[in-house]
Design a protein around this motif. Structure first.
Motif, short mmCIF file in Angstrom:
data_model
loop_
_atom_site.label_atom_id
_atom_site.label_comp_id
_atom_site.label_asym_id
_atom_site.label_seq_id
_atom_site.Cartn_x
_atom_site.Cartn_y
_atom_site.Cartn_z
N GLN A 6 0.82 -1.20 0.00
CA GLN A 6 0.00 0.00 0.00
C GLN A 6 0.86 1.26 0.00
OE1 GLN A 6 -2.29 0.58 3.60
NE2 GLN A 6 -0.83 -0.60 4.80
N TRP A 54 -3.40 4.21 -2.17
CA TRP A 54 -3.89 2.96 -2.74
C TRP A 54 -3.44 1.75 -1.92
CZ3 TRP A 54 0.28 -0.04 -3.65
CH2 TRP A 54 1.49 0.59 -3.96
N GLN A 55 -4.09 0.61 -2.20
CA GLN A 55 -3.70 -0.66 -1.60
C GLN A 55 -4.03 -1.79 -2.57
OE1 GLN A 55 -5.03 -1.50 2.36
NE2 GLN A 55 -4.33 -3.62 2.27
N GLU A 103 -5.29 -5.22 -2.90
CA GLU A 103 -6.06 -6.16 -2.10
C GLU A 103 -5.81 -7.60 -2.53
OE1 GLU A 103 -10.13 -5.03 -1.65
OE2 GLU A 103 -9.57 -3.24 -0.51
#
Length: 118
Positions: A53, A102-103, A105
């Motif tokens: 992230q 952002w990340q 997932e």
């Protein structure tokens, strides 16, 4: 290789500039620099393992950006809302003055295009 064209691999070439393939920062000694160095735009090939992230937010960006999902599941948080890119080809475009973080997932590959290159 000619000064008017270049052929490469995004994963291999991205290692040289933190993922960026095109932009003003492509050094003259970089293969294909004659056509990859530009002030018009920046293109990034981003390979992000699950859980990676960017916890800090960008600030005061003066460019327009497009983020395109190639594979995976990728969350983009904007100062105006959040979106989840889940299906290959999902994308988001945002303009100057919108901050982001952002990340990944899931293991993800994204292409980022920013203009102009600053």
């Amino acid at each position: 290789m000619s000064d008017t064209w270049y052929s490469g691999n995004a994963t291999d070439d991205a290692d040289q500039h933190r993922g960026w393939l095109l932009g003003h920062f492509i050094a003259p000694e970089t293969p294909g620099a004659a056509v990859r160095n530009t002030d018009a735009l920046e293109v990034k090939w981003g390979v992000h393992p699950e859980g990676q992230q960017r916890p800090e937010w960008t600030t005061d960006d003066r460019r327009t950006t497009m983020l395109l999902l190639v594979s995976g599941r990728f969350r983009l948080d904007l100062t105006v809302g959040s979106t989840l890119l889940e299906r290959q080809g999902d994308y988001v475009v945002w303009g100057p003055g919108i901050d982001h973080s952002w990340q990944a997932e899931a293991d993800s590959v994204v292409v980022t295009v920013r203009w102009p290159s600053a």
